[in-house]
Design a protein around this motif. Structure first.
Motif, PDB file in Angstrom:
ATOM      1  N   GLY A 226      58.914   6.733  56.432  1.00 15.92           N
ATOM      2  CA  GLY A 226      59.422   5.394  56.724  1.00 15.92           C
ATOM      3  C   GLY A 226      60.462   4.956  55.715  1.00 15.92           C
ATOM      4  O   GLY A 226      60.547   5.490  54.604  1.00 15.92           O
ATOM      5  N   LYS A 227      61.237   3.952  56.101  1.00 15.11           N
ATOM      6  CA  LYS A 227      62.357   3.504  55.271  1.00 15.11           C
ATOM      7  C   LYS A 227      62.211   2.042  54.872  1.00 15.11           C
ATOM      8  O   LYS A 227      61.848   1.201  55.702  1.00 15.11           O
ATOM      9  N   LEU A 228      62.502   1.764  53.598  1.00  8.18           N
ATOM     10  CA  LEU A 228      62.602   0.396  53.093  1.00  8.18           C
ATOM     11  C   LEU A 228      64.076   0.030  52.974  1.00  8.18           C
ATOM     12  O   LEU A 228      64.877   0.817  52.461  1.00  8.18           O
ATOM     13  N   LEU A 229      64.408  -1.198  53.414  1.00  9.85           N
ATOM     14  CA  LEU A 229      65.781  -1.706  53.311  1.00  9.85           C
ATOM     15  C   LEU A 229      65.753  -3.031  52.572  1.00  9.85           C
ATOM     16  O   LEU A 229      65.048  -3.964  52.978  1.00  9.85           O
ATOM     17  N   VAL A 230      66.497  -3.106  51.475  1.00 14.92           N
ATOM     18  CA  VAL A 230      66.558  -4.315  50.654  1.00 14.92           C
ATOM     19  C   VAL A 230      68.003  -4.804  50.630  1.00 14.92           C
ATOM     20  O   VAL A 230      68.869  -4.191  49.995  1.00 14.92           O
ATOM     21  N   LEU A 231      68.272  -5.903  51.335  1.00 17.14           N
ATOM     22  CA  LEU A 231      69.595  -6.528  51.323  1.00 17.14           C
ATOM     23  C   LEU A 231      69.531  -7.725  50.377  1.00 17.14           C
ATOM     24  O   LEU A 231      68.683  -8.600  50.550  1.00 17.14           O
ATOM     25  N   GLU A 232      70.418  -7.740  49.394  1.00 14.34           N
ATOM     26  CA  GLU A 232      70.328  -8.809  48.397  1.00 14.34           C
ATOM     27  C   GLU A 232      71.696  -9.050  47.773  1.00 14.34           C
ATOM     28  O   GLU A 232      72.544  -8.148  47.744  1.00 14.34           O
ATOM     29  N   PHE A 233      71.908 -10.275  47.297  1.00 16.39           N
ATOM     30  CA  PHE A 233      73.089 -10.532  46.467  1.00 16.39           C
ATOM     31  C   PHE A 233      73.030  -9.629  45.250  1.00 16.39           C
ATOM     32  O   PHE A 233      71.953  -9.334  44.737  1.00 16.39           O
ATOM     33  N   SER A 234      74.184  -9.194  44.781  1.00 17.13           N
ATOM     34  CA  SER A 234      74.181  -8.230  43.686  1.00 17.13           C
ATOM     35  C   SER A 234      75.315  -8.531  42.711  1.00 17.13           C
ATOM     36  O   SER A 234      75.825  -9.652  42.656  1.00 17.13           O
ATOM     37  N   ARG A 235      75.713  -7.514  41.950  1.00 16.43           N
ATOM     38  CA  ARG A 235      76.715  -7.693  40.905  1.00 16.43           C
ATOM     39  C   ARG A 235      78.102  -7.465  41.467  1.00 16.43           C
ATOM     40  O   ARG A 235      78.428  -6.377  41.927  1.00 16.43           O
ATOM     41  N   VAL A 236      78.924  -8.502  41.427  1.00 16.54           N
ATOM     42  CA  VAL A 236      80.242  -8.446  42.039  1.00 16.54           C
ATOM     43  C   VAL A 236      81.191  -7.578  41.200  1.00 16.54           C
ATOM     44  O   VAL A 236      80.994  -7.413  39.986  1.00 16.54           O
ATOM     45  N   TRP A 237      82.199  -7.036  41.849  1.00 17.23           N
ATOM     46  CA  TRP A 237      83.240  -6.234  41.181  1.00 17.23           C
ATOM     47  C   TRP A 237      83.834  -7.060  40.036  1.00 17.23           C
ATOM     48  O   TRP A 237      84.188  -8.226  40.209  1.00 17.23           O
ATOM     49  N   GLU A 238      83.937  -6.459  38.870  1.00 18.03           N
ATOM     50  CA  GLU A 238      84.277  -7.170  37.634  1.00 18.03           C
ATOM     51  C   GLU A 238      85.553  -8.022  37.723  1.00 18.03           C
ATOM     52  O   GLU A 238      85.556  -9.174  37.271  1.00 18.03           O
ATOM     53  N   PRO A 239      86.666  -7.533  38.315  1.00 15.24           N
ATOM     54  CA  PRO A 239      87.864  -8.385  38.390  1.00 15.24           C
ATOM     55  C   PRO A 239      87.676  -9.675  39.204  1.00 15.24           C
ATOM     56  O   PRO A 239      88.451 -10.615  39.062  1.00 15.24           O
ATOM     57  N   LEU A 240      86.645  -9.721  40.043  1.00 21.94           N
ATOM     58  CA  LEU A 240      86.388 -10.915  40.855  1.00 21.94           C
ATOM     59  C   LEU A 240      85.361 -11.860  40.221  1.00 21.94           C
ATOM     60  O   LEU A 240      85.065 -12.911  40.790  1.00 21.94           O
TER      61      LEU A 240
ATOM     62  N   MET B 243      70.517 -13.720  37.769  1.00 22.83           N
ATOM     63  CA  MET B 243      69.330 -13.186  37.098  1.00 22.83           C
ATOM     64  C   MET B 243      68.751 -11.966  37.817  1.00 22.83           C
ATOM     65  O   MET B 243      67.879 -11.280  37.273  1.00 22.83           O
ATOM     66  N   HIS B 244      69.222 -11.687  39.012  1.00 18.93           N
ATOM     67  CA  HIS B 244      68.687 -10.564  39.792  1.00 18.93           C
ATOM     68  C   HIS B 244      69.216  -9.241  39.238  1.00 18.93           C
ATOM     69  O   HIS B 244      70.358  -9.165  38.772  1.00 18.93           O
ATOM     70  N   PRO B 245      68.401  -8.184  39.275  1.00 15.23           N
ATOM     71  CA  PRO B 245      68.859  -6.881  38.775  1.00 15.23           C
ATOM     72  C   PRO B 245      70.131  -6.403  39.484  1.00 15.23           C
ATOM     73  O   PRO B 245      70.300  -6.648  40.689  1.00 15.23           O
ATOM     74  N   ASP B 246      70.999  -5.730  38.732  1.00 17.42           N
ATOM     75  CA  ASP B 246      72.220  -5.196  39.349  1.00 17.42           C
ATOM     76  C   ASP B 246      71.878  -3.965  40.198  1.00 17.42           C
ATOM     77  O   ASP B 246      70.721  -3.541  40.288  1.00 17.42           O
TER      78      ASP B 246
END
Length: 243
Positions: free
Chosen positions: A157-171, A206-209
């Protein structure tokens, strides 16, 4: 007393659950409208990508955790069909009511359950797919939640985690300006609640990258963990398999 973070604040662990609950009780009625405004509709594309990566087939058993207003559960229920089983769950009653009503209004009769992702009330090796979209960052013990998600997955089986993350540094600078200025303003104008959207911006920081979350999923016992950056890392989809 064990401390954890609620946005940028340090709070007792037992307080975080109540504070997060207050946020989502406050925003539930305007949740979808605000998501469309905040992301300029991009959250729908991110969810569509997640649904495609899930590859749900007729007869599959699927668990959508922190499923909120039911976007993923609705799509999964259509794909799994009458022979499948799709559960919409959330720890927040206000969000779950909105999701349940939306599913019913769409003609979809799928079970909904109020439950805590850190203590899932399902047997081992039960689901073909488990998903969580924009919910993991609000969980106090993310490692425990990930271990629970793996536990209820069937082998293969597969786990899928969609979450806000770490944006590209120039942005990063324009993204921070948008997050800490525009989001609370939108929250005040649309949902009459600026503080909940200030918490949203802080909780994302605060969320992990991407790499840290990948390691956390591996530590929870998932294999073949990979991630896909979406919109320059504003969001990321992590997937892992239970072998």
């Amino acid at each position: 007393m064990t401390q954890t973070h609620f946005g940028y604040q340090n709070v007792p662990e037992e307080d975080k659950v109540h504070k997060v609950a207050q946020v989502f009780h406050s925003v539930a009625a305007k949740y979808d409208v605000m998501n469309d405004l905040m992301s300029a509709g991009l959250h729908r594309i991110w969810k569509a990508f997640t649904i495609a990566q899930a590859g749900v087939r007729p007869g599959y058993k699927v668990l959508d955790i922190a499923g909120g207003t039911g976007d993923l559960a609705k799509a999964f229920a259509k794909q799994a069909g009458p022979s499948g089983e799709v559960w919409l769950t959330d720890i927040n009653e206000s969000m779950l009511r909105v999701g349940r009503d939306r599913l019913i209004n769409s003609g979809i009769n799928t079970p909904t359950l109020l439950c805590d992702a850190e203590r899932l009330p399902f047997p081992d090796n039960y689901f073909d797919r488990v998903s969580v979209a924009f919910g993991l960052r609000n969980m106090t013990h993310k490692d425990a939640a990930l271990a629970e998600m793996r536990r209820v997955l069937k082998p293969g089986g597969k786990l899928l985690v969609l979450e806000f993350s770490r944006v590209w540094e120039p942005l990063k600078k324009p993204y921070d300006l948008y997050s800490f200025s525009v989001l609370p303003w939108l929250g005040k104008r649309i949902a009459n609640d600026s503080e909940s959207y200030r918490y949203l911006a802080e909780s994302i920081r605060m969320h992990p990258d991407q790499e840290t979350l990948k390691k956390m999923m591996q530590n929870a016992g998932l294999d073949r963990v990979e991630y896909f950056n979406l919109t320059a890392g504003v969001a990321a989809l992590h997937t892992g398999i239970k072998l």
